[in-house]
Design a protein around this motif. Sequence first.
Motif, PDB file in Angstrom:
ATOM      1  N   PRO A 105       0.994  -1.340   0.124  1.00  0.00           N
ATOM      2  CA  PRO A 105      -0.025   0.010   0.044  1.00  0.00           C
ATOM      3  C   PRO A 105       0.722   1.372   0.160  1.00  0.00           C
ATOM      4  CG  PRO A 105       0.227  -1.124   2.338  1.00  0.00           C
ATOM      5  CD  PRO A 105       0.658  -2.126   1.216  1.00  0.00           C
ATOM      6  N   GLN A 106       1.955   1.241   0.560  1.00  0.00           N
ATOM      7  CA  GLN A 106       2.796   2.336   0.643  1.00  0.00           C
ATOM      8  C   GLN A 106       3.209   2.877  -0.653  1.00  0.00           C
ATOM      9  OE1 GLN A 106       3.947  -0.703   1.304  1.00  0.00           O
ATOM     10  NE2 GLN A 106       6.121  -1.086   0.768  1.00  0.00           N
ATOM     11  N   ASP A 107       3.047   2.192  -1.794  1.00  0.00           N
ATOM     12  CA  ASP A 107       3.203   2.530  -3.404  1.00  0.00           C
ATOM     13  C   ASP A 107       2.194   3.578  -3.722  1.00  0.00           C
ATOM     14  OD1 ASP A 107       5.613   0.969  -3.132  1.00  0.00           O
ATOM     15  OD2 ASP A 107       4.583  -0.613  -4.372  1.00  0.00           O
ATOM     16  N   ASP A 108       1.014   3.729  -3.135  1.00  0.00           N
ATOM     17  CA  ASP A 108      -0.020   4.333  -3.455  1.00  0.00           C
ATOM     18  C   ASP A 108      -0.285   5.590  -2.440  1.00  0.00           C
ATOM     19  OD1 ASP A 108      -1.105   2.604  -5.588  1.00  0.00           O
ATOM     20  OD2 ASP A 108      -1.932   1.243  -4.023  1.00  0.00           O
ATOM     21  N   THR A 202      10.497   2.444   2.080  1.00  0.00           N
ATOM     22  CA  THR A 202      11.311   3.725   1.734  1.00  0.00           C
ATOM     23  C   THR A 202      10.004   4.805   1.888  1.00  0.00           C
ATOM     24  OG1 THR A 202      12.493   2.407   0.177  1.00  0.00           O
ATOM     25  CG2 THR A 202      12.312   4.758  -0.138  1.00  0.00           C
ATOM     26  N   TYR A 203      10.578   5.928   2.267  1.00  0.00           N
ATOM     27  CA  TYR A 203       9.551   7.144   2.374  1.00  0.00           C
ATOM     28  C   TYR A 203      10.214   8.006   1.374  1.00  0.00           C
ATOM     29  CZ  TYR A 203      10.503   4.845   7.042  1.00  0.00           C
ATOM     30  OH  TYR A 203      10.572   4.105   8.102  1.00  0.00           O
ATOM     31  N   ASP A 204       9.110   8.862   0.848  1.00  0.00           N
ATOM     32  CA  ASP A 204       9.379   9.896  -0.145  1.00  0.00           C
ATOM     33  C   ASP A 204      10.012  11.031   0.599  1.00  0.00           C
ATOM     34  OD1 ASP A 204       7.579   8.996  -2.543  1.00  0.00           O
ATOM     35  OD2 ASP A 204       6.197   8.601  -0.864  1.00  0.00           O
ATOM     36  N   VAL A 205       9.794  11.346   1.648  1.00  0.00           N
ATOM     37  CA  VAL A 205      10.452  12.461   2.687  1.00  0.00           C
ATOM     38  C   VAL A 205      10.967  11.803   3.870  1.00  0.00           C
ATOM     39  CG1 VAL A 205      10.482  14.859   3.460  1.00  0.00           C
ATOM     40  CG2 VAL A 205       9.258  14.362   1.338  1.00  0.00           C
TER      41      VAL A 205
END
Length: 514
Positions: A105-108, A202-205
């Motif tokens: 779900p992190q990909d969305d 992995t986090y975007d920020v």
Amino acid sequence: MSLSLNACILLLKEHHLLKSSAVQNSIGVEMTGINLDSRKVSGPTLFFCKGAHFRPIYLSMARDNGATTYVAEKPYVEGNGMNALIVVNVEKAMAILAAAFFDFPQDDLFVIAFTGTKGKTTSAYFTRGILEQAHPKRVALSSTIERVLGPNPDQRQKSHLTTPESIDLFRDMREAVDNGMTHMVMEVSSQAYLKSRVFGLTYDVGVFLNITPDHIGPNEHPNFASYLHNKLQLLVNSRKVVINAETEHFAEVYAAATTTTNPDSIFLYADSEFKPEDPKLDIDFRFENLEADTSESRYKLVPVTDKAAALNLGNTYGLRLIGDFNESNATAAAIAAGLAGVDATSAVPGVANVMIPGRMEFRQVPDHGTVFIDFAHNYGSLAALFHFINKEYPKAPINLVLGAPGDKGVSRRADFAQVINESVATVYLTTDDPGFEDPAAIVEQIDAGIDHDRVTVHKVLDRRTAIEMALAANTDGAVLVVGGKGADTYQKVRGVDTPWPSDVVVVDQSIAAL
């Protein structure tokens, strides 16, 4: 949601976690559940033998409730007849397989994550406030206080950990996506990395706020080096990074960020008067206090470098959440949101009215001075709070109600004594989430480091009584701080979340009784 045994094996091999496997029937068998609590197993489930308190009988119970596959670091006879996946590290395996079970779900989601000894919760709420301005009812939150997984009231849940167990975290993310959330703001604790709850994420920020010694003890980090190492993992696993240039151990923090992130994607911020050790260091954003009192503060955010200016965040900001340290937290939030594509048009109103239950709550009590109720629960947060109070009330004695939790943060007890010696006139040592420890013994450990020639000490184990006594004794012109629990509505006592009205409610009730 489901996951095949074959997919589990391939994923574990990909991450070099699988030691051996025992397949009873078809490798294509599907698991429609995932759990580490045998009591919650129902139907064909992937079950994890994990935790310091795990007992083999739990695996028998899980099998009886329908579990078909177990994951463990060694085989168990209680799992005979089940598929067995024997792994190098069950915590890492659980994170990898949980993400896959809930279909990544992190990909969305655009995920912004905060770490730091103090300020994580405040910064997370500021960031959500900004993002909500730009994306109403589309921003999820995973914080120490609560988890917000959708726009409706029943989609807000109380938190029990700063960062949930991996199964719960990825379940939350899946629910957030299914509820239409496009962004998630989360706090990431050092324990989350120590226990591999966010392994593979992995986090975007990623935002690094600060670090001071904390969470060091028998059940947590063995030493500060371990604490720092685990904090730094957030930076290593972030696509873009925001760092407080004023943090201690800055060189190590910045070096960790550059191992996986191009310097062009690393943004530094600091107070306008801060001078870095390296005069050539480019600080991207500076914030400057314009005015502050006990009702609000105003500060100016100034982009310094070209890449900072491109985010269009420069402006004058106002905060209702008082405390000069919150200007730093709000700056971190604005930059993080800026990297998600939000500019000052949303950032300024987004932070303006953010209030957090149990954070810097303020009461003026006739004949009994000023009361601050705050979650401050370590040296750094208390020192920052006392610094603010000393600026606002330069001649006021500071009195304090405080305890320390059991089973964790043992190093805090000596730290509390240090900060008490530095700033406090009278302290009421009391109970705060004692866990399986004796509250009286915890109080004695704090008291052992206090300078009794300088500080008056009262030991009052009943927390309500301690608050009532401290408030009644607080005089006009004095400041009373009730620290540690804030808006928490329970005390952790011998494994049980025992109801507690919250410090906020008890203070208000005590004021009414006066």
